[in-house]
Write an enzyme that holds these catalytic residues in place. Structure first.
Site, mmCIF file in Angstrom:
data_model
loop_
_atom_site.group_PDB
_atom_site.id
_atom_site.type_symbol
_atom_site.label_atom_id
_atom_site.label_comp_id
_atom_site.label_asym_id
_atom_site.label_seq_id
_atom_site.Cartn_x
_atom_site.Cartn_y
_atom_site.Cartn_z
ATOM 1 N N CYS A 1 -33.090 -17.725 -11.922
ATOM 2 C CA CYS A 1 -33.775 -16.749 -11.066
ATOM 3 C C CYS A 1 -32.991 -15.429 -11.037
ATOM 4 O O CYS A 1 -31.769 -15.432 -10.904
ATOM 5 C CB CYS A 1 -33.910 -17.317 -9.651
ATOM 6 S SG CYS A 1 -34.807 -16.201 -8.567
ATOM 7 N N CYS B 1 -29.452 -14.678 -4.192
ATOM 8 C CA CYS B 1 -29.293 -15.390 -2.909
ATOM 9 C C CYS B 1 -28.035 -16.276 -2.970
ATOM 10 O O CYS B 1 -27.961 -17.181 -3.810
ATOM 11 C CB CYS B 1 -30.527 -16.240 -2.622
ATOM 12 S SG CYS B 1 -32.075 -15.362 -2.965
ATOM 13 N N CYS C 1 -28.206 -20.160 -3.139
ATOM 14 C CA CYS C 1 -29.150 -20.868 -4.006
ATOM 15 C C CYS C 1 -28.586 -21.245 -5.372
ATOM 16 O O CYS C 1 -28.114 -20.400 -6.133
ATOM 17 C CB CYS C 1 -30.398 -20.008 -4.195
ATOM 18 S SG CYS C 1 -31.672 -20.881 -5.128
ATOM 19 N N CYS D 1 -45.661 -29.331 -1.783
ATOM 20 C CA CYS D 1 -45.097 -27.977 -1.823
ATOM 21 C C CYS D 1 -44.468 -27.731 -3.192
ATOM 22 O O CYS D 1 -43.625 -28.512 -3.637
ATOM 23 C CB CYS D 1 -44.012 -27.813 -0.768
ATOM 24 S SG CYS D 1 -44.551 -28.264 0.865
ATOM 25 N N CYS E 1 -49.014 -26.183 -0.842
ATOM 26 C CA CYS E 1 -48.122 -25.106 -0.409
ATOM 27 C C CYS E 1 -47.404 -24.603 -1.650
ATOM 28 O O CYS E 1 -47.027 -25.402 -2.507
ATOM 29 C CB CYS E 1 -47.124 -25.649 0.615
ATOM 30 S SG CYS E 1 -45.917 -24.397 1.136
ATOM 31 N N CYS F 1 -45.737 -20.522 6.111
ATOM 32 C CA CYS F 1 -44.582 -21.390 6.341
ATOM 33 C C CYS F 1 -43.364 -20.486 6.172
ATOM 34 O O CYS F 1 -43.120 -19.987 5.070
ATOM 35 C CB CYS F 1 -44.583 -22.518 5.320
ATOM 36 S SG CYS F 1 -43.076 -23.507 5.335
ATOM 37 N N ARG G 1 -40.102 -27.898 10.904
ATOM 38 C CA ARG G 1 -39.656 -28.863 9.877
ATOM 39 C C ARG G 1 -38.142 -28.950 9.804
ATOM 40 O O ARG G 1 -37.443 -27.956 9.637
ATOM 41 C CB ARG G 1 -40.204 -28.492 8.499
ATOM 42 C CG ARG G 1 -39.789 -29.520 7.439
ATOM 43 C CD ARG G 1 -40.425 -29.297 6.081
ATOM 44 N NE ARG G 1 -41.852 -29.222 6.186
ATOM 45 C CZ ARG G 1 -42.585 -28.221 5.695
ATOM 46 N NH1 ARG G 1 -42.005 -27.220 5.078
ATOM 47 N NH2 ARG G 1 -43.884 -28.227 5.823
#
Ligand code: SAM
Ligand code: DTB
Ligand code: SF4
Length: 351
Positions: free
Chosen positions: A58, A62, A65, A102, A133, A193, A265
């Protein structure tokens, strides 16, 4: 007792939220459970299952991550999964009791040329009787409308932390970029979400300010995932300090109190919590979890342990609104899970 109208508010201040964190633990959990019972069926938890449909490499940075190309974790770099593989995983998820599927992609944003295939995936998963999702990064208003047209139920787009702390965690996009995408999702008519991560070195003020951002959205996100940082080797946060489980439970309780109608959640990092801490999270108003042996790239709680925990606590699982599974079949699936624990560890379905 306060009326529901008084509880469902969009004008929370950060100071009021900080005051909630100051309430003695048992009183806070009691307050959260009392509110929870006004808006949801007690003892009922919604189950989602996660699949990474495009893993690794990616461009975003972040710090938490493992999928960022900026870090040196051992996550493989993969292409978008084939439709057949995704359908197979969706079937496995449904059989294991999930009502929502998801799907995540390690993208900054999808390209317009990705949208036809993404729409095909959404249609195929919905046909399996699951809510859908997606979490694909930032969206333009047109892309959000395309996803809605395909029938997408939820879009996951986390704000992750407070606006004040954001640039210490991510520098390749801004907090405001995140809010803009949330606006596009809402305008397109897709359910939101959105939540975040605790354990990244943020202060209590940051936690309150993060929750303040979510609780002042009107309407509130339908689903609020609270993740506990999964510390992955090779990421800048691999040595972050542990979060006290009591602080995680308090985070759940405050989230429940200020967003009474939202599903809260207990998300990533659940496997690092004891069964007792998880039970207290349910008591504090958590009513959604990810089940399945894997999150996106990291391990989740063991299925057999989850089954045992839900069974021991007498927790029922909710039916997806779009699910065509009759209630009796659902009970049958669950009793099969409870009575055949050894058959049910990250199983593979035959074609
Ligand atoms: N790339 C898209 C995006 O960032 O919106 C979607 C996938 S991204 C992996 C989805 C969410 O996973 C992130 O927003 C973050 O909240 C969560 N996440 C990622 N790594 C995590 C970790 N190590 N621990 C806890 N949560 C994590
Ligand atoms: C969310 O809030 N947590 C999920 C889901 N939304 C997409 C992702 C958790 C990822 C944990 C790290 C990993 O497995 O790569
Ligand atoms: Fe990319 Fe999403 Fe991971 Fe950030 S959280 S690096 S955007 S996959």
């Amino acid at each position: 007792m306060e009326s529901p109208e008084k509880e469902l508010r969009y004008d929370w201040t950060t100071e009021e939220i900080l005051d909630l964190f100051d309430i003695p633990f048992l009183e806070l959990v009691y307050k959260a459970q009392t509110i929870h019972r006004k808006y949801f069926t007690p003892n009922e938890v919604q189950i989602s299952s996660l699949l990474s449909i495009k893993t690794g490499n990616c461009p975003e940075d972040c710090k938490y991550c493992p999928q960022s190309a900026h870090h040196s974790s051992e996550v493989p770099k993969e292409k978008l999964l084939e439709l057949d593989t995704i359908i197979q995983k969706a079937r496995e998820a449904k059989l294991s009791g999930a009502t929502r599927f998801c799907m995540g992609a390690a993208w900054r944003n999808p390209k317009n040329t990705d949208l036809p295939y993404i729409s095909e995936i959404i249609r195929a998963v919905k046909k399996e009787g699951l809510e859908t999702c997606m979490t694909l990064g930032m969206l333009t208003p047109e892309q959000a409308c395309k996803l809605k047209e395909a029938g997408l139920d939820y879009y996951n787009h986390n704000i992750d932390t407070s606006p004040e702390f954001y640039d210490q965690i991510i520098t390749t996009r801004t907090f405001n970029d995140r809010l803009k995408t949330l606006e596009h999702i809402r305008k397109a008519g897709i359910k939101i979400c959105s939540g975040g991560i605790i354990g990244m070195g943020e202060t209590l003020n940051d936690r309150a300010s993060f929750l303040h951002t979510l609780a002042t959205l009107k309407p509130h996100p339908e689903s609020v995932p609270i993740n506990l940082l999964v510390k992955v080797k090779g990421t800048p946060l691999e040595n972050a300090d542990d979060v006290d489980p009591v602080d995680f439970i308090k985070m759940i309780a405050v989230t429940r109190i200020i967003m009474p109608k939202s599903y809260v959640r207990m998300s990533a990092g659940r496997s690092s919590l004891s069964a007792e801490a998880q039970a207290l999270c349910f008591m504090a108003g958590a009513n959604s979890i990810f089940c399945g042996c894997k999150l996106l790239t990291t391990p989740n709680a063991e299925m057999s342990e989850d089954e045992l925990l839900l069974h021991k606590l007498g927790i029922n699982t909710t039916l997806a609104t779009s699910s065509k599974t009759p209630a009796d079949d659902r009970i049958a699936i669950f009793s099969a899970i409870h009575h055949n624990k050894s058959d049910h560890k990250c199983f593979k379905l035959e074609d």
